[in-house]
Write a protein that holds these residues in place. Structure first.
Motif, PDB file in Angstrom:
ATOM      1  N   ASN A  22       0.812  -1.217   0.000  1.00 20.32           N
ATOM      2  CA  ASN A  22       0.000   0.000   0.000  1.00 20.32           C
ATOM      3  C   ASN A  22       0.850   1.273   0.000  1.00 20.32           C
ATOM      4  O   ASN A  22       0.807   2.071   0.923  1.00 20.32           O
ATOM      5  CB  ASN A  22      -0.929  -0.023   1.227  1.00 20.32           C
ATOM      6  N   ARG A  23       1.615   1.442  -1.069  1.00 25.15           N
ATOM      7  CA  ARG A  23       2.278   2.736  -1.351  1.00 25.15           C
ATOM      8  C   ARG A  23       1.948   3.098  -2.807  1.00 25.15           C
ATOM      9  O   ARG A  23       2.839   3.218  -3.649  1.00 25.15           O
ATOM     10  CB  ARG A  23       3.787   2.660  -1.150  1.00 25.15           C
ATOM     11  N   PRO A  24       0.674   3.253  -3.120  1.00 22.16           N
ATOM     12  CA  PRO A  24       0.291   3.420  -4.525  1.00 22.16           C
ATOM     13  C   PRO A  24       0.887   4.652  -5.183  1.00 22.16           C
ATOM     14  O   PRO A  24       1.052   4.681  -6.405  1.00 22.16           O
ATOM     15  CB  PRO A  24      -1.241   3.505  -4.458  1.00 22.16           C
ATOM     16  N   GLU A  25       1.225   5.668  -4.388  1.00 19.38           N
ATOM     17  CA  GLU A  25       1.774   6.897  -4.966  1.00 19.38           C
ATOM     18  C   GLU A  25       3.139   6.677  -5.603  1.00 19.38           C
ATOM     19  O   GLU A  25       3.591   7.486  -6.434  1.00 19.38           O
ATOM     20  CB  GLU A  25       1.849   7.998  -3.894  1.00 19.38           C
ATOM     21  N   VAL A  26       3.844   5.587  -5.215  1.00 19.29           N
ATOM     22  CA  VAL A  26       5.142   5.247  -5.816  1.00 19.29           C
ATOM     23  C   VAL A  26       5.082   3.843  -6.417  1.00 19.29           C
ATOM     24  O   VAL A  26       6.076   3.129  -6.481  1.00 19.29           O
ATOM     25  CB  VAL A  26       6.290   5.362  -4.805  1.00 19.29           C
ATOM     26  N   LEU A  27       3.898   3.436  -6.873  1.00 17.25           N
ATOM     27  CA  LEU A  27       3.682   2.126  -7.485  1.00 17.25           C
ATOM     28  C   LEU A  27       4.125   0.999  -6.553  1.00 17.25           C
ATOM     29  O   LEU A  27       4.634  -0.030  -6.998  1.00 17.25           O
ATOM     30  CB  LEU A  27       4.386   2.029  -8.839  1.00 17.25           C
ATOM     31  N   ASN A  28       3.931   1.232  -5.250  1.00 21.70           N
ATOM     32  CA  ASN A  28       4.220   0.236  -4.213  1.00 21.70           C
ATOM     33  C   ASN A  28       5.685  -0.174  -4.146  1.00 21.70           C
ATOM     34  O   ASN A  28       6.016  -1.289  -3.715  1.00 21.70           O
ATOM     35  CB  ASN A  28       3.332  -1.005  -4.388  1.00 21.70           C
ATOM     36  N   ALA A  29       6.578   0.730  -4.573  1.00 20.12           N
ATOM     37  CA  ALA A  29       8.013   0.467  -4.418  1.00 20.12           C
ATOM     38  C   ALA A  29       8.293   0.180  -2.946  1.00 20.12           C
ATOM     39  O   ALA A  29       7.852   0.905  -2.055  1.00 20.12           O
ATOM     40  CB  ALA A  29       8.825   1.662  -4.895  1.00 20.12           C
ATOM     41  N   ILE A  30       9.034  -0.884  -2.693  1.00 17.62           N
ATOM     42  CA  ILE A  30       9.180  -1.346  -1.323  1.00 17.62           C
ATOM     43  C   ILE A  30      10.367  -0.670  -0.644  1.00 17.62           C
ATOM     44  O   ILE A  30      11.476  -0.637  -1.181  1.00 17.62           O
ATOM     45  CB  ILE A  30       9.295  -2.888  -1.268  1.00 17.62           C
ATOM     46  N   ASN A  31      10.091  -0.090   0.519  1.00 21.91           N
ATOM     47  CA  ASN A  31      11.148   0.511   1.329  1.00 21.91           C
ATOM     48  C   ASN A  31      11.262  -0.266   2.639  1.00 21.91           C
ATOM     49  O   ASN A  31      10.554  -1.258   2.860  1.00 21.91           O
ATOM     50  CB  ASN A  31      10.879   2.005   1.563  1.00 21.91           C
ATOM     51  N   VAL A  32      12.138   0.183   3.523  1.00 21.54           N
ATOM     52  CA  VAL A  32      12.388  -0.563   4.760  1.00 21.54           C
ATOM     53  C   VAL A  32      11.140  -0.666   5.638  1.00 21.54           C
ATOM     54  O   VAL A  32      10.822  -1.758   6.131  1.00 21.54           O
ATOM     55  CB  VAL A  32      13.578   0.051   5.526  1.00 21.54           C
ATOM     56  N   PRO A  33      10.371   0.415   5.841  1.00 17.41           N
ATOM     57  CA  PRO A  33       9.153   0.265   6.640  1.00 17.41           C
ATOM     58  C   PRO A  33       8.155  -0.732   6.036  1.00 17.41           C
ATOM     59  O   PRO A  33       7.509  -1.494   6.756  1.00 17.41           O
ATOM     60  CB  PRO A  33       8.568   1.682   6.673  1.00 17.41           C
ATOM     61  N   MET A  34       8.026  -0.736   4.709  1.00 17.42           N
ATOM     62  CA  MET A  34       7.107  -1.692   4.087  1.00 17.42           C
ATOM     63  C   MET A  34       7.617  -3.119   4.265  1.00 17.42           C
ATOM     64  O   MET A  34       6.833  -4.036   4.539  1.00 17.42           O
ATOM     65  CB  MET A  34       6.918  -1.391   2.601  1.00 17.42           C
ATOM     66  N   SER A  36       9.413  -4.301   6.695  1.00 15.38           N
ATOM     67  CA  SER A  36       9.161  -4.684   8.088  1.00 15.38           C
ATOM     68  C   SER A  36       7.686  -4.968   8.324  1.00 15.38           C
ATOM     69  O   SER A  36       7.326  -5.921   9.034  1.00 15.38           O
ATOM     70  CB  SER A  36       9.647  -3.574   9.029  1.00 15.38           C
ATOM     71  N   ALA A  37       6.824  -4.154   7.728  1.00 11.74           N
ATOM     72  CA  ALA A  37       5.379  -4.365   7.877  1.00 11.74           C
ATOM     73  C   ALA A  37       4.936  -5.651   7.212  1.00 11.74           C
ATOM     74  O   ALA A  37       4.044  -6.355   7.700  1.00 11.74           O
ATOM     75  CB  ALA A  37       4.617  -3.174   7.294  1.00 11.74           C
ATOM     76  N   PHE A  38       5.555  -5.973   6.085  1.00 14.43           N
ATOM     77  CA  PHE A  38       5.231  -7.223   5.391  1.00 14.43           C
ATOM     78  C   PHE A  38       5.586  -8.427   6.265  1.00 14.43           C
ATOM     79  O   PHE A  38       4.781  -9.355   6.418  1.00 14.43           O
ATOM     80  CB  PHE A  38       5.979  -7.274   4.064  1.00 14.43           C
ATOM     81  N   LEU A  39       6.764  -8.407   6.857  1.00 18.83           N
ATOM     82  CA  LEU A  39       7.154  -9.500   7.745  1.00 18.83           C
ATOM     83  C   LEU A  39       6.196  -9.610   8.923  1.00 18.83           C
ATOM     84  O   LEU A  39       5.764 -10.718   9.277  1.00 18.83           O
ATOM     85  CB  LEU A  39       8.583  -9.297   8.252  1.00 18.83           C
ATOM     86  N   ALA A  40       5.841  -8.477   9.516  1.00 20.51           N
ATOM     87  CA  ALA A  40       4.912  -8.511  10.654  1.00 20.51           C
ATOM     88  C   ALA A  40       3.569  -9.101  10.245  1.00 20.51           C
ATOM     89  O   ALA A  40       2.964  -9.881  10.991  1.00 20.51           O
ATOM     90  CB  ALA A  40       4.729  -7.100  11.217  1.00 20.51           C
TER      91      ALA A  40
END
Length: 264
Positions: A22-34, A36-40
Protein backbone atom coordinates in the motif's frame (compact mmCIF):
# COMPACT_ATOMS: atom_id res chain seq x y z
CA UNK A 1 -1.42 11.37 7.34
CA UNK A 2 0.43 8.09 7.98
CA UNK A 3 -0.38 5.30 5.55
CA UNK A 4 -0.25 1.64 6.53
CA UNK A 5 2.39 0.21 4.12
CA UNK A 6 0.92 -3.30 4.10
CA UNK A 7 -2.78 -3.95 4.73
CA UNK A 8 -3.73 -7.38 6.09
CA UNK A 9 -7.33 -8.62 6.03
CA UNK A 10 -8.56 -12.08 7.05
CA UNK A 11 -11.95 -13.48 6.09
CA UNK A 12 -12.85 -16.02 8.77
CA UNK A 13 -15.71 -17.41 6.69
CA UNK A 14 -13.58 -18.40 3.69
CA UNK A 15 -10.18 -18.72 5.40
CA UNK A 16 -8.67 -16.34 2.83
CA UNK A 17 -6.22 -13.66 3.96
CA UNK A 18 -5.23 -10.73 1.75
CA UNK A 19 -1.93 -8.84 2.03
CA UNK A 20 -1.95 -5.59 0.06
CA UNK A 21 1.18 -3.54 -0.61
CA UNK A 22 0.00 0.00 0.00
CA UNK A 23 2.28 2.74 -1.35
CA UNK A 24 0.29 3.42 -4.52
CA UNK A 25 1.77 6.90 -4.97
CA UNK A 26 5.14 5.25 -5.82
CA UNK A 27 3.68 2.13 -7.48
CA UNK A 28 4.22 0.24 -4.21
CA UNK A 29 8.01 0.47 -4.42
CA UNK A 30 9.18 -1.35 -1.32
CA UNK A 31 11.15 0.51 1.33
CA UNK A 32 12.39 -0.56 4.76
CA UNK A 33 9.15 0.26 6.64
CA UNK A 34 7.11 -1.69 4.09
CA UNK A 35 9.48 -4.67 4.30
CA UNK A 36 9.16 -4.68 8.09
CA UNK A 37 5.38 -4.37 7.88
CA UNK A 38 5.23 -7.22 5.39
CA UNK A 39 7.15 -9.50 7.75
CA UNK A 40 4.91 -8.51 10.65
CA UNK A 41 1.83 -9.28 8.57
CA UNK A 42 3.18 -12.67 7.53
CA UNK A 43 4.16 -13.53 11.11
CA UNK A 44 0.63 -12.72 12.26
CA UNK A 45 -0.85 -14.93 9.54
CA UNK A 46 1.45 -17.79 10.54
CA UNK A 47 -0.40 -17.81 13.89
CA UNK A 48 -3.87 -17.33 12.38
CA UNK A 49 -6.24 -20.27 13.04
CA UNK A 50 -8.30 -21.30 10.04
CA UNK A 51 -5.95 -19.83 7.42
CA UNK A 52 -6.42 -21.68 4.12
CA UNK A 53 -5.18 -19.33 1.37
CA UNK A 54 -3.23 -16.07 1.15
CA UNK A 55 -3.73 -13.50 -1.59
CA UNK A 56 -0.96 -10.97 -2.20
CA UNK A 57 -1.72 -7.89 -4.27
CA UNK A 58 -0.94 -4.19 -4.67
CA UNK A 59 -2.98 -1.04 -4.18
CA UNK A 60 -3.50 1.31 -7.09
CA UNK A 61 -2.05 0.87 -10.57
CA UNK A 62 0.73 -1.63 -9.88
CA UNK A 63 1.56 -4.76 -7.94
CA UNK A 64 5.05 -3.52 -7.08
CA UNK A 65 7.55 -1.52 -9.11
CA UNK A 66 10.51 -3.06 -7.26
CA UNK A 67 12.63 -1.71 -4.44
CA UNK A 68 12.80 1.97 -3.50
CA UNK A 69 16.06 2.60 -5.37
CA UNK A 70 16.23 6.24 -4.27
CA UNK A 71 16.65 5.11 -0.67
CA UNK A 72 19.72 3.07 -1.70
CA UNK A 73 21.53 5.98 -3.39
CA UNK A 74 23.63 7.10 -0.39
CA UNK A 75 27.09 6.34 0.88
CA UNK A 76 28.27 2.72 0.61
CA UNK A 77 27.48 2.24 4.30
CA UNK A 78 24.01 3.73 3.93
CA UNK A 79 23.33 1.61 0.85
CA UNK A 80 24.39 -1.56 2.69
CA UNK A 81 22.14 -0.67 5.63
CA UNK A 82 19.14 -0.08 3.36
CA UNK A 83 19.67 -3.31 1.42
CA UNK A 84 19.94 -5.31 4.65
CA UNK A 85 16.94 -3.45 6.06
CA UNK A 86 14.97 -4.60 3.04
CA UNK A 87 16.21 -8.12 2.47
CA UNK A 88 16.55 -9.45 6.01
CA UNK A 89 12.82 -9.09 6.80
CA UNK A 90 11.75 -9.95 3.24
CA UNK A 91 13.77 -13.16 3.27
CA UNK A 92 12.27 -14.13 6.63
CA UNK A 93 8.78 -13.45 5.28
CA UNK A 94 9.43 -15.54 2.15
CA UNK A 95 10.61 -18.51 4.20
CA UNK A 96 7.56 -18.25 6.44
CA UNK A 97 5.16 -18.04 3.50
CA UNK A 98 6.69 -20.97 1.65
CA UNK A 99 6.63 -23.04 4.84
CA UNK A 100 2.92 -22.54 5.54
CA UNK A 101 0.20 -24.98 4.57
CA UNK A 102 -1.93 -22.19 3.07
CA UNK A 103 -1.10 -21.70 -0.65
CA UNK A 104 -0.23 -18.25 -1.93
CA UNK A 105 -1.97 -16.50 -4.84
CA UNK A 106 -0.55 -13.31 -6.37
CA UNK A 107 -2.94 -10.90 -8.05
CA UNK A 108 -1.01 -8.73 -10.50
CA UNK A 109 -2.22 -5.43 -11.92
CA UNK A 110 0.23 -3.15 -13.69
CA UNK A 111 3.93 -3.73 -13.12
CA UNK A 112 5.55 -6.59 -11.26
CA UNK A 113 9.17 -5.47 -11.51
CA UNK A 114 12.35 -6.16 -9.59
CA UNK A 115 11.51 -7.37 -6.10
CA UNK A 116 7.87 -7.21 -7.15
CA UNK A 117 8.53 -9.84 -9.80
CA UNK A 118 10.41 -12.03 -7.33
CA UNK A 119 7.63 -11.80 -4.75
CA UNK A 120 5.00 -12.57 -7.38
CA UNK A 121 6.99 -15.61 -8.53
CA UNK A 122 7.05 -16.87 -4.95
CA UNK A 123 3.31 -17.46 -5.27
CA UNK A 124 1.88 -20.85 -6.19
CA UNK A 125 -0.64 -19.29 -8.58
CA UNK A 126 -0.53 -15.94 -10.38
CA UNK A 127 -3.67 -14.24 -11.68
CA UNK A 128 -2.82 -11.30 -13.94
CA UNK A 129 -4.92 -8.43 -15.18
CA UNK A 130 -4.65 -8.21 -18.97
CA UNK A 131 -2.53 -5.02 -18.84
CA UNK A 132 -0.02 -6.44 -16.34
CA UNK A 133 3.67 -6.53 -17.23
CA UNK A 134 6.54 -8.55 -15.84
CA UNK A 135 10.17 -7.45 -15.90
CA UNK A 136 13.35 -8.16 -13.97
CA UNK A 137 14.49 -4.49 -13.84
CA UNK A 138 17.65 -5.29 -11.84
CA UNK A 139 19.69 -5.10 -15.05
CA UNK A 140 18.79 -1.43 -15.30
CA UNK A 141 20.48 -0.57 -11.99
CA UNK A 142 23.41 -2.97 -12.21
CA UNK A 143 22.09 -5.31 -9.53
CA UNK A 144 21.04 -8.96 -9.28
CA UNK A 145 17.61 -10.41 -8.50
CA UNK A 146 16.80 -10.98 -4.85
CA UNK A 147 13.81 -12.26 -2.85
CA UNK A 148 14.28 -15.68 -4.44
CA UNK A 149 14.12 -14.44 -8.02
CA UNK A 150 17.14 -16.48 -9.15
CA UNK A 151 15.39 -19.63 -7.94
CA UNK A 152 11.73 -18.99 -8.70
CA UNK A 153 12.14 -17.54 -12.22
CA UNK A 154 14.33 -20.28 -13.76
CA UNK A 155 12.24 -22.84 -11.90
CA UNK A 156 9.11 -21.67 -13.69
CA UNK A 157 10.39 -20.81 -17.18
CA UNK A 158 13.88 -22.35 -17.44
CA UNK A 159 17.35 -20.85 -17.37
CA UNK A 160 17.39 -19.75 -21.02
CA UNK A 161 14.24 -17.64 -20.78
CA UNK A 162 15.27 -16.28 -17.37
CA UNK A 163 18.56 -15.21 -18.94
CA UNK A 164 16.67 -13.51 -21.76
CA UNK A 165 14.73 -11.46 -19.25
CA UNK A 166 17.87 -10.50 -17.30
CA UNK A 167 20.49 -10.08 -20.02
CA UNK A 168 18.28 -8.59 -22.72
CA UNK A 169 15.80 -6.80 -20.47
CA UNK A 170 12.87 -8.76 -21.94
CA UNK A 171 9.53 -7.50 -20.58
CA UNK A 172 6.54 -9.82 -20.70
CA UNK A 173 2.92 -8.90 -21.22
CA UNK A 174 0.30 -10.80 -19.28
CA UNK A 175 -0.41 -12.98 -22.34
CA UNK A 176 3.29 -13.71 -22.86
CA UNK A 177 3.71 -14.51 -19.18
CA UNK A 178 0.87 -17.01 -19.44
CA UNK A 179 2.36 -18.52 -22.59
CA UNK A 180 5.72 -18.86 -20.82
CA UNK A 181 4.15 -20.56 -17.80
CA UNK A 182 4.44 -17.75 -15.25
CA UNK A 183 0.75 -16.92 -15.06
CA UNK A 184 -2.17 -19.28 -14.45
CA UNK A 185 -4.94 -16.98 -15.65
CA UNK A 186 -5.32 -13.62 -17.39
CA UNK A 187 -8.44 -11.58 -16.62
CA UNK A 188 -9.91 -8.40 -18.03
CA UNK A 189 -9.89 -5.29 -15.88
CA UNK A 190 -13.60 -5.67 -15.17
CA UNK A 191 -13.35 -9.32 -14.14
CA UNK A 192 -9.94 -9.31 -12.41
CA UNK A 193 -11.18 -8.99 -8.82
CA UNK A 194 -13.82 -11.67 -9.37
CA UNK A 195 -11.38 -14.11 -10.98
CA UNK A 196 -8.83 -13.51 -8.22
CA UNK A 197 -11.40 -14.08 -5.47
CA UNK A 198 -12.81 -17.17 -7.20
CA UNK A 199 -9.32 -18.66 -7.52
CA UNK A 200 -8.50 -17.99 -3.87
CA UNK A 201 -11.81 -19.37 -2.64
CA UNK A 202 -11.40 -22.51 -4.74
CA UNK A 203 -7.97 -23.13 -3.21
CA UNK A 204 -9.26 -22.33 0.27
CA UNK A 205 -11.91 -25.02 -0.09
CA UNK A 206 -9.28 -27.68 -0.73
CA UNK A 207 -7.25 -29.96 1.59
CA UNK A 208 -4.99 -27.28 3.08
CA UNK A 209 -2.59 -29.55 4.92
CA UNK A 210 -2.06 -31.70 1.84
CA UNK A 211 -1.42 -28.54 -0.17
CA UNK A 212 1.20 -27.49 2.39
CA UNK A 213 2.97 -30.85 2.15
CA UNK A 214 2.90 -30.61 -1.66
CA UNK A 215 4.45 -27.12 -1.59
CA UNK A 216 7.28 -28.20 0.70
CA UNK A 217 7.99 -31.30 -1.38
CA UNK A 218 8.18 -29.20 -4.55
CA UNK A 219 10.44 -26.60 -2.91
CA UNK A 220 12.84 -29.24 -1.59
CA UNK A 221 12.85 -31.50 -4.64
CA UNK A 222 15.70 -29.77 -6.46
CA UNK A 223 18.14 -30.31 -3.62
CA UNK A 224 17.43 -33.99 -3.05
CA UNK A 225 18.50 -37.20 -4.79
CA UNK A 226 15.55 -39.14 -6.22
CA UNK A 227 15.68 -41.77 -3.48
CA UNK A 228 15.44 -39.10 -0.79
CA UNK A 229 12.56 -37.39 -2.59
CA UNK A 230 10.67 -40.67 -2.89
CA UNK A 231 11.09 -41.27 0.84
CA UNK A 232 10.00 -37.68 1.62
CA UNK A 233 6.88 -38.24 -0.48
CA UNK A 234 6.13 -41.50 1.34
CA UNK A 235 6.42 -39.83 4.74
CA UNK A 236 4.28 -36.89 3.61
CA UNK A 237 1.59 -39.25 2.30
CA UNK A 238 1.51 -41.13 5.60
CA UNK A 239 1.10 -37.86 7.48
CA UNK A 240 -1.63 -36.67 5.09
CA UNK A 241 -3.48 -39.94 5.65
CA UNK A 242 -3.85 -39.00 9.33
CA UNK A 243 -5.85 -35.83 8.54
CA UNK A 244 -9.59 -35.32 8.62
CA UNK A 245 -9.42 -34.10 5.02
CA UNK A 246 -7.94 -37.39 3.83
CA UNK A 247 -10.63 -39.39 5.60
CA UNK A 248 -13.28 -37.12 4.09
CA UNK A 249 -11.70 -37.34 0.64
CA UNK A 250 -11.54 -41.12 0.75
CA UNK A 251 -15.13 -41.37 1.96
CA UNK A 252 -16.30 -38.98 -0.73
CA UNK A 253 -14.48 -40.98 -3.40
CA UNK A 254 -16.07 -44.22 -2.25
CA UNK A 255 -19.46 -42.54 -1.93
CA UNK A 256 -19.12 -40.89 -5.37
CA UNK A 257 -19.81 -37.42 -4.00
CA UNK A 258 -17.83 -34.15 -3.83
CA UNK A 259 -15.51 -33.89 -0.82
CA UNK A 260 -16.16 -31.19 1.77
CA UNK A 261 -12.69 -30.36 3.04
CA UNK A 262 -12.20 -28.39 6.25
CA UNK A 263 -8.45 -27.79 6.13
CA UNK A 264 -7.81 -30.07 9.11
Amino acid sequence: MTTTPVISVFDRQTGVATLTFNRPEVLNAINVPMASAFLAGVQALAEQPGLRCIVMTGAGRAFMAGGDVASMAGTPEQTRDVINGLLVPLNQAILLLRGMDAPLVAGIKGAAAGAGLSLALMADIIVAEENAKFLIAYNGIGAVPDCGGTRFLPGKIGAARASEMMLLGRQLTAKEAKDWGLVAEVASGDSFDTVLATTANRIASGPTRAFGAFRRLVDDAGGRPLAAQLEAERQAFLKAAETDDFREGAAAFVGKRPAAFTGS
